[in-house]
Scaffold this motif. Structure first.
Motif, PDB file in Angstrom:
ATOM      1  N   ARG A 194       0.455  -1.197  -0.366  1.00 42.96           N
ATOM      2  CA  ARG A 194       0.223  -0.102  -0.021  1.00 42.96           C
ATOM      3  C   ARG A 194       0.906   1.594  -0.555  1.00 42.96           C
ATOM      4  NH1 ARG A 194      -5.157  -2.084   1.702  1.00 42.96           N
ATOM      5  NH2 ARG A 194      -5.186  -3.889   0.857  1.00 42.96           N
ATOM      6  N   ARG A 195       1.768   1.275   0.611  1.00 39.25           N
ATOM      7  CA  ARG A 195       2.752   2.428   0.692  1.00 39.25           C
ATOM      8  C   ARG A 195       3.998   2.668  -0.572  1.00 39.25           C
ATOM      9  NH1 ARG A 195       5.958   1.571   6.417  1.00 39.25           N
ATOM     10  NH2 ARG A 195       4.472   2.370   7.930  1.00 39.25           N
ATOM     11  N   GLN A 196       3.734   2.001  -1.036  1.00 38.72           N
ATOM     12  CA  GLN A 196       4.639   1.578  -2.519  1.00 38.72           C
ATOM     13  C   GLN A 196       3.960   2.546  -3.168  1.00 38.72           C
ATOM     14  OE1 GLN A 196       6.076  -2.379  -4.291  1.00 38.72           O
ATOM     15  NE2 GLN A 196       7.441  -1.577  -4.621  1.00 38.72           N
ATOM     16  N   ARG A 197       2.276   2.056  -3.817  1.00 37.66           N
ATOM     17  CA  ARG A 197       1.205   2.244  -4.278  1.00 37.66           C
ATOM     18  C   ARG A 197       1.173   3.372  -4.657  1.00 37.66           C
ATOM     19  NH1 ARG A 197      -3.533  -0.408  -3.393  1.00 37.66           N
ATOM     20  NH2 ARG A 197      -2.929  -1.984  -3.765  1.00 37.66           N
ATOM     21  N   PHE A 198       1.100   4.478  -2.754  1.00 44.49           N
ATOM     22  CA  PHE A 198       0.591   5.393  -2.851  1.00 44.49           C
ATOM     23  C   PHE A 198       1.488   6.786  -3.353  1.00 44.49           C
ATOM     24  CE2 PHE A 198       2.025   8.258   0.800  1.00 44.49           C
ATOM     25  CZ  PHE A 198       1.356   9.545   0.725  1.00 44.49           C
ATOM     26  N   ILE A 199       2.678   6.001  -3.105  1.00 50.08           N
ATOM     27  CA  ILE A 199       3.609   6.942  -3.018  1.00 50.08           C
ATOM     28  C   ILE A 199       3.929   7.479  -4.490  1.00 50.08           C
ATOM     29  CG2 ILE A 199       6.569   7.481  -3.678  1.00 50.08           C
ATOM     30  CD1 ILE A 199       4.805   7.521  -0.637  1.00 50.08           C
ATOM     31  N   GLN A 200       3.333   5.823  -5.298  1.00 54.04           N
ATOM     32  CA  GLN A 200       3.865   6.171  -6.856  1.00 54.04           C
ATOM     33  C   GLN A 200       2.839   7.211  -7.635  1.00 54.04           C
ATOM     34  OE1 GLN A 200       3.737   2.633  -8.448  1.00 54.04           O
ATOM     35  NE2 GLN A 200       5.463   1.483  -7.853  1.00 54.04           N
ATOM     36  N   GLU A 201       1.574   7.134  -6.778  1.00 57.22           N
ATOM     37  CA  GLU A 201       0.322   7.667  -7.404  1.00 57.22           C
ATOM     38  C   GLU A 201       0.596   9.277  -6.682  1.00 57.22           C
ATOM     39  OE1 GLU A 201      -3.013   6.092  -6.158  1.00 57.22           O
ATOM     40  OE2 GLU A 201      -2.526   4.387  -6.625  1.00 57.22           O
ATOM     41  N   LEU A 222      10.924  11.997  -4.635  1.00 52.49           N
ATOM     42  CA  LEU A 222      10.792  10.920  -3.260  1.00 52.49           C
ATOM     43  C   LEU A 222      10.461   9.391  -4.150  1.00 52.49           C
ATOM     44  CD1 LEU A 222       7.578  12.490  -2.108  1.00 52.49           C
ATOM     45  CD2 LEU A 222       9.349  12.271  -0.721  1.00 52.49           C
ATOM     46  N   ALA A 223      11.531   9.364  -3.085  1.00 49.45           N
ATOM     47  CA  ALA A 223      11.796   7.296  -3.330  1.00 49.45           C
ATOM     48  C   ALA A 223      10.847   6.913  -1.948  1.00 49.45           C
ATOM     49  CB  ALA A 223      13.594   7.273  -3.624  1.00 49.45           C
ATOM     50  N   TYR A 224      10.393   5.905  -2.233  1.00 49.05           N
ATOM     51  CA  TYR A 224      10.384   4.780  -1.220  1.00 49.05           C
ATOM     52  C   TYR A 224      11.247   4.097  -0.294  1.00 49.05           C
ATOM     53  CZ  TYR A 224       7.100   1.910   1.331  1.00 49.05           C
ATOM     54  OH  TYR A 224       6.728   0.588   2.766  1.00 49.05           O
ATOM     55  N   GLU A 225      12.211   3.802   0.853  1.00 47.09           N
ATOM     56  CA  GLU A 225      12.865   2.937   0.631  1.00 47.09           C
ATOM     57  C   GLU A 225      12.052   1.936   1.929  1.00 47.09           C
ATOM     58  OE1 GLU A 225      15.754   5.286   1.846  1.00 47.09           O
ATOM     59  OE2 GLU A 225      16.099   5.940  -0.080  1.00 47.09           O
ATOM     60  N   SER A 226      12.712   0.869   1.623  1.00 47.44           N
ATOM     61  CA  SER A 226      12.329  -0.206   2.863  1.00 47.44           C
ATOM     62  C   SER A 226      12.801  -1.751   1.978  1.00 47.44           C
ATOM     63  CB  SER A 226      10.278  -0.959   2.210  1.00 47.44           C
ATOM     64  OG  SER A 226      10.044  -1.800   2.799  1.00 47.44           O
ATOM     65  N   GLN A 227      13.451  -2.002   3.438  1.00 47.11           N
ATOM     66  CA  GLN A 227      13.850  -3.346   3.787  1.00 47.11           C
ATOM     67  C   GLN A 227      12.738  -4.596   2.428  1.00 47.11           C
ATOM     68  OE1 GLN A 227      14.212  -3.543   7.715  1.00 47.11           O
ATOM     69  NE2 GLN A 227      16.447  -3.096   7.236  1.00 47.11           N
ATOM     70  N   ASP A 290      -4.867  16.496  -1.679  1.00 47.18           N
ATOM     71  CA  ASP A 290      -5.743  16.084  -3.145  1.00 47.18           C
ATOM     72  C   ASP A 290      -5.729  14.704  -2.888  1.00 47.18           C
ATOM     73  OD1 ASP A 290      -4.506  15.170  -5.982  1.00 47.18           O
ATOM     74  OD2 ASP A 290      -5.404  17.443  -5.831  1.00 47.18           O
ATOM     75  N   PHE A 291      -4.675  14.014  -2.419  1.00 42.46           N
ATOM     76  CA  PHE A 291      -5.305  12.379  -2.868  1.00 42.46           C
ATOM     77  C   PHE A 291      -6.308  12.116  -1.670  1.00 42.46           C
ATOM     78  CE2 PHE A 291      -3.781   8.209  -1.203  1.00 42.46           C
ATOM     79  CZ  PHE A 291      -3.313   7.366  -2.051  1.00 42.46           C
TER      80      PHE A 291
END
Length: 365
Positions: A194-201, A222-227, A290-291
């Protein structure tokens, strides 16, 4: 979503307030320390069941009082008015009621009153640790995605249990580790996706707002970073278990996620000026607005706490153009500078209210 009326009793420095609001713009003028931010924080509390800047409930009660009350009447899109009531008492559990019925779980309330707040403390998004940036993602997603919120709650409980095992002086059965690690992996995957999809949008809207406000060719990203991008969380947890036992805490998982916030090719934390940092944060929060608006089909309430500080006049002008537009609904603005508020009022043709805040007392001008 419109907050029509608000009653406050002994919340922070506000002894008593009974206010009726404009459906569009409400401006609060006063010097620092007078209670402007406390008023916005009371509105924030009604949306999130907690303060924006003080998570210890008893410290939100006026220092010489035994309890605090906040009561709001909200006009829904269908024309129905709903009452939300919160009471905080020292050494007792807080109460939260919707149309006089108490919630069984506070999480059932989150998302019912969508809200975005921009405040000076948001600078922590850039200067603070990764926890601040995870909180930003969680606040957005939890307001419209109940499955995400429940996964987050279950993940944090499982994390607490695994950490307790890691710290224990007694040798725990390996099957107990497996139990909590399986739950962490299952909930963690939902959170990660969900976080990955959110940041892309989210990124294109954020970049649009930044460009609009600064009126330049500065590039932001912005880039989402996750292990979890490295592989299965279950595998990572098993791999790190012995090391985690030595350290006494869980070193892998979505509770370590972060956002890489960049200005051009560099981290904004290292190269951003005060004005660039403030613009970056305002753009992120407007993109959040907006989101939420698109996700919930409800226009959130927007709280702007002293947001014009550290911004040059051209950026202030661009923000005024944005918030004066039709995309935004009810707005609450605080400022120490009457000129800023007058400039905003000039650009808005609709109804507005102007208030003075002095020593915790709020009066309409």
């Amino acid at each position: 979503m419109i907050l029509e009326r608000l009653s406050i009793l002994d919340y922070k420095n506000i002894i008593q307030a009974d206010l009726s609001f404009s459906s569009k713009l409400n401006c609060f003028l006063g010097n620092n320390g007078m209670g402007k931010t406390n008023l916005l924080d009371a509105i924030y509390y009604l949306s999130f069941c907690k303060s924006h800047n003080n998570l210890i409930d008893s410290q939100n009660i006026k220092h010489d009082a035994d309890f605090a009350l906040i009561q709001g009447y909200y006009l829904e899109n269908e024309g129905k008015v709903d009452e939300f009531f919160c009471s905080l008492r020292r050494r007792q559990k807080k109460q939260f009621k919707y149309n006089k019925k108490e919630y069984e779980k506070f999480s059932d309330h989150i998302g019912r009153l969508p809200l975005v707040m921009i405040s000076p403390s948001d600078s922590e998004l850039i200067t603070g640790g990764s926890e601040e940036r995870r909180k930003f993602m969680d606040v957005v997603l939890s307001q419209f995605d109940k499955e995400y919120l429940q996964s987050l709650i279950r993940y944090n409980k499982a994390l607490q249990q695994r950490n307790a095992l890691l710290k224990s002086d007694i040798q725990a059965d390996e099957s107990l580790y497996e139990l909590w690690e399986e739950q962490l992996a299952a909930e963690g995957q939902i959170i990660y996706t969900r976080r990955q999809r959110f940041i892309q949008e989210f990124i294109p809207t954020f970049q649009y707002y930044y460009s609009f406000i600064c009126q330049s060719n500065e590039e932001v990203s912005l880039a989402y970073e996750s292990q979890l991008s490295e592989g299965s969380l279950l595998g990572l947890l098993k791999q790190k278990r012995e090391r985690d036992k030595i350290l006494g805490y869980t070193t892998v998982g979505v509770h370590r996620d972060d956002l890489d916030m960049r200005l051009g090719e560099y981290s904004i934390k290292k190269v951003g000026s005060q004005g660039q940092n403030k613009t970056y944060i305002v753009a992120m929060k407007l993109a959040q607005f907006d989101f939420l608006q698109k996700s919930q089909q409800i226009t959130p309430i927007l709280l702007l706490d002293d947001i014009f500080d550290k911004l040059d006049s051209s950026r202030v002008e661009q923000i005024v153009k944005l918030v004066s537009g039709e995309n935004f609904g009810q707005i609450f603005i605080t400022d120490t500078n009457r000129e800023h508020l007058d400039e905003i009022l000039k650009g808005i043709n609709s109804d507005h209210h102007l208030y003075e805040v002095k020593g915790g007392e709020i009066s309409r001008l």
